[in-house]
Design a protein around this motif. Sequence first.
Motif, PDB file in Angstrom:
ATOM      1  N   UNK A 303      16.698  14.820 138.190  1.00 63.36           N
ATOM      2  CA  UNK A 303      17.162  15.091 139.638  1.00 63.36           C
ATOM      3  C   UNK A 303      18.358  14.516 140.000  1.00 63.36           C
ATOM      4  N   UNK A 304      18.589  13.199 139.475  1.00 66.83           N
ATOM      5  CA  UNK A 304      19.845  12.619 139.922  1.00 66.83           C
ATOM      6  C   UNK A 304      21.302  13.285 139.348  1.00 66.83           C
ATOM      7  N   UNK A 305      20.995  14.162 138.333  1.00 67.72           N
ATOM      8  CA  UNK A 305      22.332  14.793 137.591  1.00 67.72           C
ATOM      9  C   UNK A 305      22.401  15.702 138.491  1.00 67.72           C
ATOM     10  N   UNK A 306      21.219  16.442 139.062  1.00 68.64           N
ATOM     11  CA  UNK A 306      21.467  17.703 139.969  1.00 68.64           C
ATOM     12  C   UNK A 306      22.026  17.311 141.192  1.00 68.64           C
ATOM     13  N   UNK A 307      21.681  15.975 141.560  1.00 64.61           N
ATOM     14  CA  UNK A 307      22.321  15.610 142.935  1.00 64.61           C
ATOM     15  C   UNK A 307      23.835  15.310 142.655  1.00 64.61           C
ATOM     16  N   UNK A 398      40.325   6.441 135.404  1.00 65.24           N
ATOM     17  CA  UNK A 398      38.933   5.485 135.388  1.00 65.24           C
ATOM     18  C   UNK A 398      38.440   5.967 136.866  1.00 65.24           C
ATOM     19  N   UNK A 399      37.193   6.392 136.797  1.00 63.26           N
ATOM     20  CA  UNK A 399      36.625   7.019 138.070  1.00 63.26           C
ATOM     21  C   UNK A 399      35.231   6.272 138.247  1.00 63.26           C
ATOM     22  N   UNK A 400      34.780   6.334 139.629  1.00 62.48           N
ATOM     23  CA  UNK A 400      33.459   5.717 139.617  1.00 62.48           C
ATOM     24  C   UNK A 400      32.372   6.814 139.467  1.00 62.48           C
ATOM     25  N   UNK A 401      31.256   6.294 139.250  1.00 66.88           N
ATOM     26  CA  UNK A 401      30.138   7.322 139.039  1.00 66.88           C
ATOM     27  C   UNK A 401      28.842   6.472 138.922  1.00 66.88           C
ATOM     28  N   UNK A 402      27.796   7.329 139.257  1.00 65.26           N
ATOM     29  CA  UNK A 402      26.597   6.316 139.625  1.00 65.26           C
ATOM     30  C   UNK A 402      25.854   5.572 138.182  1.00 65.26           C
ATOM     31  N   UNK A 403      24.970   4.693 138.414  1.00 67.89           N
ATOM     32  CA  UNK A 403      24.599   4.016 137.380  1.00 67.89           C
ATOM     33  C   UNK A 403      23.605   4.824 136.616  1.00 67.89           C
ATOM     34  N   UNK A 404      22.917   5.543 137.257  1.00 68.59           N
ATOM     35  CA  UNK A 404      21.690   6.295 136.617  1.00 68.59           C
ATOM     36  C   UNK A 404      20.411   6.269 137.388  1.00 68.59           C
ATOM     37  N   UNK A 405      19.541   5.537 136.964  1.00 67.55           N
ATOM     38  CA  UNK A 405      18.209   5.407 137.544  1.00 67.55           C
ATOM     39  C   UNK A 405      17.987   3.942 137.796  1.00 67.55           C
ATOM     40  N   UNK A 430      19.085   8.173 140.533  1.00 68.68           N
ATOM     41  CA  UNK A 430      17.657   8.428 140.722  1.00 68.68           C
ATOM     42  C   UNK A 430      17.029   7.046 141.130  1.00 68.68           C
ATOM     43  N   UNK A 431      15.785   7.029 141.688  1.00 69.52           N
ATOM     44  CA  UNK A 431      15.208   6.055 142.165  1.00 69.52           C
ATOM     45  C   UNK A 431      13.756   6.025 141.913  1.00 69.52           C
ATOM     46  N   UNK A 432      13.161   4.619 141.551  1.00 73.06           N
ATOM     47  CA  UNK A 432      11.709   4.562 141.561  1.00 73.06           C
ATOM     48  C   UNK A 432      11.604   3.033 142.432  1.00 73.06           C
ATOM     49  N   UNK A 433      10.450   3.409 143.255  1.00 67.99           N
ATOM     50  CA  UNK A 433      10.189   2.215 144.239  1.00 67.99           C
ATOM     51  C   UNK A 433       8.907   1.921 144.165  1.00 67.99           C
ATOM     52  N   UNK A 434       8.830   0.530 144.041  1.00 69.94           N
ATOM     53  CA  UNK A 434       7.427  -0.347 144.075  1.00 69.94           C
ATOM     54  C   UNK A 434       7.255  -1.263 145.085  1.00 69.94           C
ATOM     55  N   UNK A 435       6.622  -0.832 146.245  1.00 78.53           N
ATOM     56  CA  UNK A 435       6.731  -1.760 147.463  1.00 78.53           C
ATOM     57  C   UNK A 435       5.336  -2.746 147.364  1.00 78.53           C
ATOM     58  N   UNK A 461      11.447  14.629 143.343  1.00 78.86           N
ATOM     59  CA  UNK A 461      11.221  13.650 142.252  1.00 78.86           C
ATOM     60  C   UNK A 461      12.494  12.626 142.052  1.00 78.86           C
ATOM     61  N   UNK A 462      13.729  13.009 142.500  1.00 78.15           N
ATOM     62  CA  UNK A 462      14.655  12.242 142.768  1.00 78.15           C
ATOM     63  C   UNK A 462      14.384  10.712 143.023  1.00 78.15           C
TER      64      UNK A 462
END
Length: 718
Positions: A303-307, A398-405, A430-435, A461-462
């Motif tokens: 999902x993050x790649x589609x974002x 040299x460009x900025x890009x997301x870390x991933x998940x 992409x992100x996984x959260x545990x509160x 599911x992102x």
Amino acid sequence: MDSTDSSRAFVKDVKRLVVKVGTAVVTRSDGRLALGRLGALLEQLKELNSQGFEIILVSSGAVGVGRQRLRYRKLVNSSLADLQKPQNELDGKACAAVGQSSLMALYDTLFSQLDVTSSQLLVTDSDFRDEDFRKQLYDTVQSLLDLRVIPIFNENDAVSTRKAPYEDSSGIFWDNDSLAGLLALELKADLLVLLSDVEGLYSGPPSEPNSKLIHTYIRAKHQAEITFGDKSRVGRGGMTAKVNAAYCAACAGIPVVITSGFAMDSIIKVLEGKRVGTLFHRDAHLWVKQVGAREMAVAARESSRRLQALQSQDRRKILLDVADALEANESLIKVENEADVAAAQEAGYAKSLVSRLALKPGKISSLAKSIRILADMEEPIGQILKRTELADGLILEKTSCPLGVLLIVFESRPDALVQIASLAIRSGNGLLLKGGKEAMRSNAILHKVITSAIPDTVGEKLIGLVTSREEIPDLLKLDDVIDLVIPRGSNKLVSQIKESTKIPVLGHADGICHVYVDKSANLDVAKNIVIDAKIDYPAACNAMETLLVHKDLACNGALNELVVELQHEGVGLFGGPRASKLLQIPETRLFHHEYNSMVCTVEIVDDVRAAIDHIHQHGSAHTDCIVAEDQKVAETFLCQVDSAAVFHNASTRFCDGARFGLGAEVGISTSRIHARGPVGVEGLLTTRWYRNPERPFFYNFLVLLFNDIEREWTRRRW
């Protein structure tokens, strides 16, 4: 078209079933009886009765029918003057007494037309406390069923000892849904069918376009995801009551289906094994394949790649939609959060935790505002950080890009979920959260609201919400899928995670923040800073926990003034060895202690170097500040205190992502790699090298020209 569901194969063994029909099914929206709907229901029961099924009916609606009749009778017997007076609400028990006979007369008439005999059994909660009554009840019902008679049960509200039919929820059963569940157990039913005014249990209020019908209820999966709407418009319960009754009966081994009482043949379809309504079954968790840790992480990456593939304005629009969704659902969020707070208070959690848990008035609006600010910030993805000409016509960037998940483990604060999720969207991760479990309901509704605003082109599911603590060890093993773990909590939590994973960990540990008041300080400035640092939000990680004071201030009375100010605001004080003896306050057992409440430690130090040594020995490298007018002393403090944030004449509370202009923060990192202090979008980015050989000559010419101008400008400036 309804299809047969293999998970409903149990229906082939059903002989005895309890059917509960609610007030919303029995009556119309104007309160009058829904004769057509009731007739269709009884035709289904007649058909099943003739096929050899044993039918037990639990019916609500007596109070509603009685109220309608009494209102009419009151209207007929009232003068015009009476009608102009304020009208008192009718007594619920009187309504029940009138309505029971009327409702039963209707059932008897309709069943007689279908050549079916029915009987009435009125029960109260106290009846079931008598073992002899329960045995006699079973024998009586068995005799009726042997004669093909359909027993019709209802709570005898007219003589119930409850305070009011719609208010008191104590006892063995508390509404006709729980009565139906109890009777299913007592009478050894094979199936319980709860008829509602909707098709079954939805993931949210059925009127919401994004709500989806849940075909099979799995508590571990759905409890945190479901958002209940308002209770029944006329009855005592609503979907919450049905779910509670269904779950209890299912746990006892009786399958339950919640389905629509408005459909012409819903009960028959259930017994044919069709996939209608929502099924509750003791073994349901064995039928559905749960999404594993790896699948969740992989889905977030895809999902993050589609974002990332979206245009900048499209990513911005997602954030604006999230902000709008939060404000539109504020009332639902408030209900769920208040439930968490009430549960935490009942469980005896510390006041500091309860304070962090509560979403105070205006918080949702504040979060939405922060998200909009974040959306309006400069696009972070694809920023050219460095451009190098390696050869004629060959440009490397040299460009900025997301870390991933990202995997974020956080405690207590549900507002952290909103900030983290918005930063992940802005940075393309992409992100996984545990509160924390104490914020389970708040996190669930916030996650649902946020993901509902994510378009299908990206996928909800992102952002995944991890609901079980048992999943964390599996997630921490996924160093090939998850790129960064950010634990927000105690040092113990951070240490446990670091020891359990190969994934890089960005630590957000204790906030042992210090304020050092030098002998050169302006006392009024010092008072304002100390009070703000401690009492503005004591539960925050950037609140002052230790006040260090130059020894000269202990001699000239300034220390006493600071202490009086704190005590006046209700702050409890502990002292170090020197301060406790001088001020006659209890001595602290440990300097490295995060109170997260209206308590702090006070200690006297010889000078700025002693203050620095104390901070290095007992602090957490979070945020520390000096109050001083002596610039040389201030420079010494700023240069030598090794913390993520160090301030001169400013409160520790200033260390905040929003105040720093970051829009939001995933936390305040006390690590040194790769981000430190408040972590905003930039802390969630990495870099890559990029070369596009297909760029046109004219573009390369402009780049080279720009580089020449930049070099010439730099040469002339120097």
